[in-house]
Motif scaffolding. Structure first.
Motif, PDB file in Angstrom:
ATOM      1  N   PHE A   2      20.208  30.606  22.104  1.00 43.70           N
ATOM      2  CA  PHE A   2      20.606  29.725  23.474  1.00 43.70           C
ATOM      3  C   PHE A   2      19.799  28.470  23.333  1.00 43.70           C
ATOM      4  O   PHE A   2      18.849  27.979  24.043  1.00 43.70           O
ATOM      5  CB  PHE A   2      19.644  30.725  24.578  1.00 43.70           C
ATOM      6  N   SER A   3      20.682  27.692  22.618  1.00 43.94           N
ATOM      7  CA  SER A   3      20.299  26.192  22.221  1.00 43.94           C
ATOM      8  C   SER A   3      21.187  25.300  23.133  1.00 43.94           C
ATOM      9  O   SER A   3      21.731  24.408  22.983  1.00 43.94           O
ATOM     10  CB  SER A   3      20.205  25.680  20.976  1.00 43.94           C
ATOM     11  N   TYR A   4      21.311  25.459  24.551  1.00 39.60           N
ATOM     12  CA  TYR A   4      21.843  25.052  25.444  1.00 39.60           C
ATOM     13  C   TYR A   4      21.059  24.081  26.542  1.00 39.60           C
ATOM     14  O   TYR A   4      19.997  24.062  26.631  1.00 39.60           O
ATOM     15  CB  TYR A   4      23.048  25.864  26.240  1.00 39.60           C
ATOM     16  N   ASN A   5      22.031  23.386  27.694  1.00 45.87           N
ATOM     17  CA  ASN A   5      21.330  22.552  28.612  1.00 45.87           C
ATOM     18  C   ASN A   5      20.286  23.279  29.390  1.00 45.87           C
ATOM     19  O   ASN A   5      20.779  24.462  30.018  1.00 45.87           O
ATOM     20  CB  ASN A   5      22.595  21.992  29.226  1.00 45.87           C
ATOM     21  N   VAL A   6      19.256  22.627  29.843  1.00 45.08           N
ATOM     22  CA  VAL A   6      18.264  23.391  30.477  1.00 45.08           C
ATOM     23  C   VAL A   6      18.677  23.784  32.013  1.00 45.08           C
ATOM     24  O   VAL A   6      18.268  24.793  32.436  1.00 45.08           O
ATOM     25  CB  VAL A   6      16.927  22.386  30.406  1.00 45.08           C
ATOM     26  N   LEU A   7      19.410  22.903  32.625  1.00 51.46           N
ATOM     27  CA  LEU A   7      20.040  23.274  33.791  1.00 51.46           C
ATOM     28  C   LEU A   7      20.954  24.026  33.922  1.00 51.46           C
ATOM     29  O   LEU A   7      21.707  24.116  34.856  1.00 51.46           O
ATOM     30  CB  LEU A   7      20.372  21.910  34.619  1.00 51.46           C
ATOM     31  N   MET A   8      21.540  24.711  32.862  1.00 49.50           N
ATOM     32  CA  MET A   8      22.647  25.522  32.830  1.00 49.50           C
ATOM     33  C   MET A   8      22.482  26.830  33.623  1.00 49.50           C
ATOM     34  O   MET A   8      21.315  27.511  33.869  1.00 49.50           O
ATOM     35  CB  MET A   8      22.642  25.983  31.319  1.00 49.50           C
ATOM     36  N   LYS A   9      23.536  27.249  33.966  1.00 47.51           N
ATOM     37  CA  LYS A   9      23.803  28.539  35.019  1.00 47.51           C
ATOM     38  C   LYS A   9      24.446  29.691  33.778  1.00 47.51           C
ATOM     39  O   LYS A   9      25.688  29.515  33.222  1.00 47.51           O
ATOM     40  CB  LYS A   9      24.723  28.617  35.988  1.00 47.51           C
ATOM     41  N   ILE A  10      23.401  30.646  33.661  1.00 52.72           N
ATOM     42  CA  ILE A  10      24.053  31.562  32.654  1.00 52.72           C
ATOM     43  C   ILE A  10      24.330  33.007  33.226  1.00 52.72           C
ATOM     44  O   ILE A  10      23.552  33.655  33.901  1.00 52.72           O
ATOM     45  CB  ILE A  10      22.820  31.902  31.417  1.00 52.72           C
ATOM     46  N   ALA A  11      25.640  33.174  33.303  1.00 53.07           N
ATOM     47  CA  ALA A  11      26.107  34.467  34.001  1.00 53.07           C
ATOM     48  C   ALA A  11      25.886  35.550  32.918  1.00 53.07           C
ATOM     49  O   ALA A  11      25.922  35.514  31.741  1.00 53.07           O
ATOM     50  CB  ALA A  11      27.548  34.426  34.119  1.00 53.07           C
ATOM     51  N   ILE A  12      25.174  36.642  33.557  1.00 53.21           N
ATOM     52  CA  ILE A  12      24.776  37.836  32.581  1.00 53.21           C
ATOM     53  C   ILE A  12      25.689  39.173  33.252  1.00 53.21           C
ATOM     54  O   ILE A  12      25.178  39.517  34.168  1.00 53.21           O
ATOM     55  CB  ILE A  12      23.306  37.991  32.593  1.00 53.21           C
ATOM     56  N   ASP A  13      26.296  39.765  32.375  1.00 52.90           N
ATOM     57  CA  ASP A  13      27.378  40.787  32.636  1.00 52.90           C
ATOM     58  C   ASP A  13      26.355  42.040  32.537  1.00 52.90           C
ATOM     59  O   ASP A  13      26.006  42.396  31.511  1.00 52.90           O
ATOM     60  CB  ASP A  13      28.648  40.888  31.858  1.00 52.90           C
ATOM     61  N   ALA A  14      25.513  42.405  33.809  1.00 50.37           N
ATOM     62  CA  ALA A  14      24.738  43.499  33.694  1.00 50.37           C
ATOM     63  C   ALA A  14      25.301  44.647  34.556  1.00 50.37           C
ATOM     64  O   ALA A  14      24.534  45.538  35.178  1.00 50.37           O
ATOM     65  CB  ALA A  14      23.416  42.845  34.449  1.00 50.37           C
ATOM     66  N   ARG A  15      26.680  45.015  34.468  1.00 49.11           N
ATOM     67  CA  ARG A  15      27.292  46.031  34.988  1.00 49.11           C
ATOM     68  C   ARG A  15      26.850  47.199  34.571  1.00 49.11           C
ATOM     69  O   ARG A  15      27.145  48.511  35.085  1.00 49.11           O
ATOM     70  CB  ARG A  15      28.801  45.705  35.246  1.00 49.11           C
ATOM     71  N   VAL A  46      23.173  37.170  37.512  1.00 45.20           N
ATOM     72  CA  VAL A  46      23.032  38.677  37.014  1.00 45.20           C
ATOM     73  C   VAL A  46      24.125  39.466  37.963  1.00 45.20           C
ATOM     74  O   VAL A  46      23.900  39.709  39.145  1.00 45.20           O
ATOM     75  CB  VAL A  46      21.590  39.439  36.945  1.00 45.20           C
ATOM     76  N   LEU A  47      25.236  39.822  37.041  1.00 45.82           N
ATOM     77  CA  LEU A  47      26.384  40.684  37.659  1.00 45.82           C
ATOM     78  C   LEU A  47      25.954  42.005  37.740  1.00 45.82           C
ATOM     79  O   LEU A  47      25.872  42.563  36.804  1.00 45.82           O
ATOM     80  CB  LEU A  47      27.544  40.298  36.925  1.00 45.82           C
ATOM     81  N   LYS A  64      21.122  37.424  42.043  1.00 49.65           N
ATOM     82  CA  LYS A  64      21.799  38.634  41.995  1.00 49.65           C
ATOM     83  C   LYS A  64      23.295  38.520  42.564  1.00 49.65           C
ATOM     84  O   LYS A  64      23.399  37.905  43.471  1.00 49.65           O
ATOM     85  CB  LYS A  64      21.332  39.670  42.747  1.00 49.65           C
ATOM     86  N   VAL A  65      24.430  38.875  41.782  1.00 49.28           N
ATOM     87  CA  VAL A  65      25.721  38.773  42.018  1.00 49.28           C
ATOM     88  C   VAL A  65      26.296  40.021  42.356  1.00 49.28           C
ATOM     89  O   VAL A  65      26.489  40.895  41.131  1.00 49.28           O
ATOM     90  CB  VAL A  65      26.522  37.723  41.282  1.00 49.28           C
ATOM     91  N   ARG A  66      26.818  40.373  43.313  1.00 48.85           N
ATOM     92  CA  ARG A  66      27.582  41.709  43.279  1.00 48.85           C
ATOM     93  C   ARG A  66      28.890  41.926  42.535  1.00 48.85           C
ATOM     94  O   ARG A  66      29.757  40.834  42.704  1.00 48.85           O
ATOM     95  CB  ARG A  66      27.981  42.282  44.964  1.00 48.85           C
ATOM     96  N   CYS A  67      29.156  42.456  41.816  1.00 49.60           N
ATOM     97  CA  CYS A  67      30.274  42.537  40.898  1.00 49.60           C
ATOM     98  C   CYS A  67      31.057  44.127  40.780  1.00 49.60           C
ATOM     99  O   CYS A  67      30.675  44.626  39.980  1.00 49.60           O
ATOM    100  CB  CYS A  67      30.028  42.040  39.571  1.00 49.60           C
ATOM    101  N   GLU A  68      31.750  44.650  41.571  1.00 51.83           N
ATOM    102  CA  GLU A  68      32.702  45.835  41.732  1.00 51.83           C
ATOM    103  C   GLU A  68      33.934  45.898  40.699  1.00 51.83           C
ATOM    104  O   GLU A  68      34.545  46.382  41.205  1.00 51.83           O
ATOM    105  CB  GLU A  68      32.630  46.247  42.828  1.00 51.83           C
ATOM    106  N   ILE A  69      33.581  45.168  39.431  1.00 48.15           N
ATOM    107  CA  ILE A  69      34.873  45.121  38.467  1.00 48.15           C
ATOM    108  C   ILE A  69      34.629  46.371  37.718  1.00 48.15           C
ATOM    109  O   ILE A  69      33.733  46.123  37.034  1.00 48.15           O
ATOM    110  CB  ILE A  69      35.051  43.780  37.953  1.00 48.15           C
ATOM    111  N   PRO A  70      35.589  47.041  37.509  1.00 49.78           N
ATOM    112  CA  PRO A  70      35.368  48.213  36.454  1.00 49.78           C
ATOM    113  C   PRO A  70      35.426  47.789  34.883  1.00 49.78           C
ATOM    114  O   PRO A  70      36.027  46.915  34.856  1.00 49.78           O
ATOM    115  CB  PRO A  70      36.604  49.232  37.045  1.00 49.78           C
ATOM    116  N   HIS A  71      34.519  48.370  34.522  1.00 50.53           N
ATOM    117  CA  HIS A  71      34.787  48.181  32.842  1.00 50.53           C
ATOM    118  C   HIS A  71      35.914  48.357  32.089  1.00 50.53           C
ATOM    119  O   HIS A  71      36.663  49.603  32.729  1.00 50.53           O
ATOM    120  CB  HIS A  71      33.546  48.814  32.156  1.00 50.53           C
TER     121      HIS A  71
END
Length: 188
Positions: A2-15, A46-47, A64-71
């Motif tokens: 994770f050598s990216y910009n410190v102000l970055m928004k990282i979406a994590i698919d935690a479904r 966090v999805l 926290k982001v609600r994500c009701e998208i099926p795998h």
């Protein structure tokens, strides 16, 4: 990795978060026990499925982001890129190979194994032949594009890294990082 910009928004698919998805759920849960603490300078989007949303602990750098998208679905390939765009995510971190291949943002992916690439045929499914052929085609498209386009690929062992390199020879080896899987606390 994770050598990216410190102000970055990282979406994590935690479904897969929680015990309902056995191995993938356990891995996702264990990774997310520690990741927010180690990425304090980042915003973690966090999805989560509705059933997991209230279970997930709150942290100052976690949204926290609600994500009701099926795998493994067509909607995962169409709706997830739109959600990531709406969230203005800078990076997607998935804890399994099922990435949204139409997404334009850089992706870090975990590939646990290539079992679905190695074992094929009617004895590996309970689906009808036409449905199996359709799902197999979808899997092949997703895994191939995921591995060739991922910024970084996390694997549990050098064996999986070598398996990827022999099955997908266009994947640069320097983008594959063997990292031990996140164990349950009982094993610490």
């Amino acid at each position: 990795y994770f050598s990216y910009n410190v102000l970055m928004k990282i979406a994590i698919d935690a479904r897969f978060y929680g015990t309902g998805h056995t191995g993938l759920g356990r891995y996702t849960t264990n990774v997310l026990k520690f990741l927010p603490k180690h990425l304090q300078g980042y915003t973690l989007q966090v999805l989560l499925r509705d059933s997991q949303y209230d279970q997930f602990p709150v942290s100052k750098n976690v949204v926290k982001v609600r994500c009701e998208i099926p795998h493994y679905s067509l909607s995962e390939q169409i709706l997830l890129p739109k959600l990531l765009k709406d969230l203005k995510s800078d990076l997607l971190y998935t804890l399994h190979f099922n990435t949204p291949i139409l997404s334009k943002i850089p992706t870090v992916v975990t590939v646990h194994d290539l079992i679905k690439s190695r074992f094929t045929g009617s004895d590996t499914t309970t689906r009808s032949p036409w449905m199996y052929a359709l799902k197999r085609y979808g899997y092949n498209q997703v895994i191939s594009k995921t591995l060739t386009h991922a910024s970084d690929i996390i694997v549990p062992t050098n064996t999986v890294k070598n398996d990827i390199l022999s099955t997908f020879p266009t994947v640069p080896p320097e983008r594959i990082f063997p990292v031990a899987e996140a164990p349950d606390d009982i094993f610490r």
